[in-house]
Scaffold this motif. Structure first.
Motif: not given
Ligand SMILES: NC(=O)c1c(N)nc(OC2CCCC2)nc1O[C@@H]1CCC[C@@H]1O
Length: 322
Positions: A94-103
């Motif tokens: 989840d952290r990897r996803v959000r660091s790239s495209v936000g919530d």
């Protein structure tokens, strides 16, 4: 009514009743009436082969055995999935996803334990179906897939699209098949996944037709002329077109809700009529999926969660596959 009109009328009626029975599990007519229409269509097509069409339900009976399967190069690479075994690993994802495209919103699905196939439809007609193989080249098993009653031979609209799904054998069918094989002194299948793989990769489609295979479609790979924004919209759309889509689809606002749903699935999965080997977590927004992209073999916008018991099974399966 001409012969051709009667053949087309029977084809459309039988395809409709097949959909009601095998996709919606809501039969509208008794089996006997279905069988009589099928018998009439078989007879008419034999007498007038020029009116037989590729979406005729008589193709579900299975044609002649073949010598071997043709290799088939996938139009869209069939990716596999990275695995998470703990809550911490899900939060890292989840952290990897959000660091790239936000919530992001996620979707949680059951991970059906079968074999992955690609289905190609041209002008709404099922034309080619193949196994995943190494993700790039699989086997053309179109005629065997046509015997799976929950695979539509014709879509509601005349669309060009490619979907992915998981072919599986319900547990009860697996147990019944192994009982029969034991009585006939044949080797037993180790589990429903192997039984589904063995049945789909049968050179004789008439045998495949008897194996009670089923499918859940889980990804729209490509579509022409239709704009869809999210994975949930895509699966709703596929349901309207006549596909059987994985029944447990939970939209989650954040990773906490994902973990909650994964814990819920853990409590129901043993009571399901088919084997699952975990859950799949996917980013719902299709544009954000594009931005996240993929590694060489896996999407960065999805991950499989394996329940502790799965660890042992996953290892065993990997050894066999290797
Ligand atoms: N087995 C499943 O139920 C399943 C699923 N519900 N959803 C996906 O989405 C993946 C496929 C493409 C990118 C995400 N994959 C699944 O199975 C995969 C296919 C190949 C390896 C896994 O079994």
């Amino acid at each position: 009514m001409t012969i051709e009109e009667r053949i087309n009328e029977l084809r459309d009626k039988l395809n409709h009743h097949n959909y009601m029975y095998y996709v919606l599990d809501r039969p509208e007519i008794p089996d006997y009436e279905y069988d009589m229409m099928m018998r009439e269509l078989i007879k008419l097509e034999e007498e007038h082969p020029e009116f037989k069409t590729p979406d005729s339900p008589t193709q579900r009976i299975g044609g002649e055995p073949i010598k071997e399967f043709e290799p088939f190069t996938h139009v869209v690479v069939m990716q596999s999935l990275a695995n998470a075994f703990t809550e911490g690993e899900l939060r890292d994802f989840d952290r990897r996803v959000r660091s790239s495209v936000g919530d992001v919103e996620y979707v949680v699905e059951l991970k059906i334990d079968g074999l992955s196939v690609e289905l190609i439809y041209e002008n709404g007609i099922f034309t080619i179906g193949s196994t995943r193989g190494d993700g790039y080249v699989g086997e053309n098993v179109t005629n065997n897939l046509k015997t799976i009653k929950s695979i539509p031979l014709r879509l509601k609209d005349n669309l060009n699209l490619i979907v992915r799904g998981e072919v599986f054998m319900p547990r009860a069918s697996f147990e019944k098949l192994n009982e029969e094989r034991e009585l006939n002194g044949e080797s037993l299948f180790a589990n429903p996944r192997n039984a589904a793989a063995g049945s789909l990769r049968q050179l004789n489609p008439k045998i495949t037709a008897k194996r009670d295979l089923d499918i859940f479609v889980f990804n729209l790979q490509r579509i022409e002329g239709v704009e869809l924004k999210t994975h949930v919209e895509a699966l709703e759309f596929l349901k309207e077109q006549g596909f059987k889509v994985s029944p447990h689809l939970k939209k989650c606002k954040n990773i906490d809700e994902v973990i909650e749903d994964i814990n819920y699935i853990r409590t129901i999965r043993d009571s399901l009529p088919y084997d699952t080997d975990g859950a799949v977590v996917k980013v719902n927004d299709l544009e954000k999926r594009e931005i996240l992209g993929s590694t060489v073999k896996d999407p960065r916008w999805a991950i499989a969660f394996k329940y502790p018991a799965e660890r042992q099974k996953t290892k065993v399966k990997d050894i066999i596959v290797q």
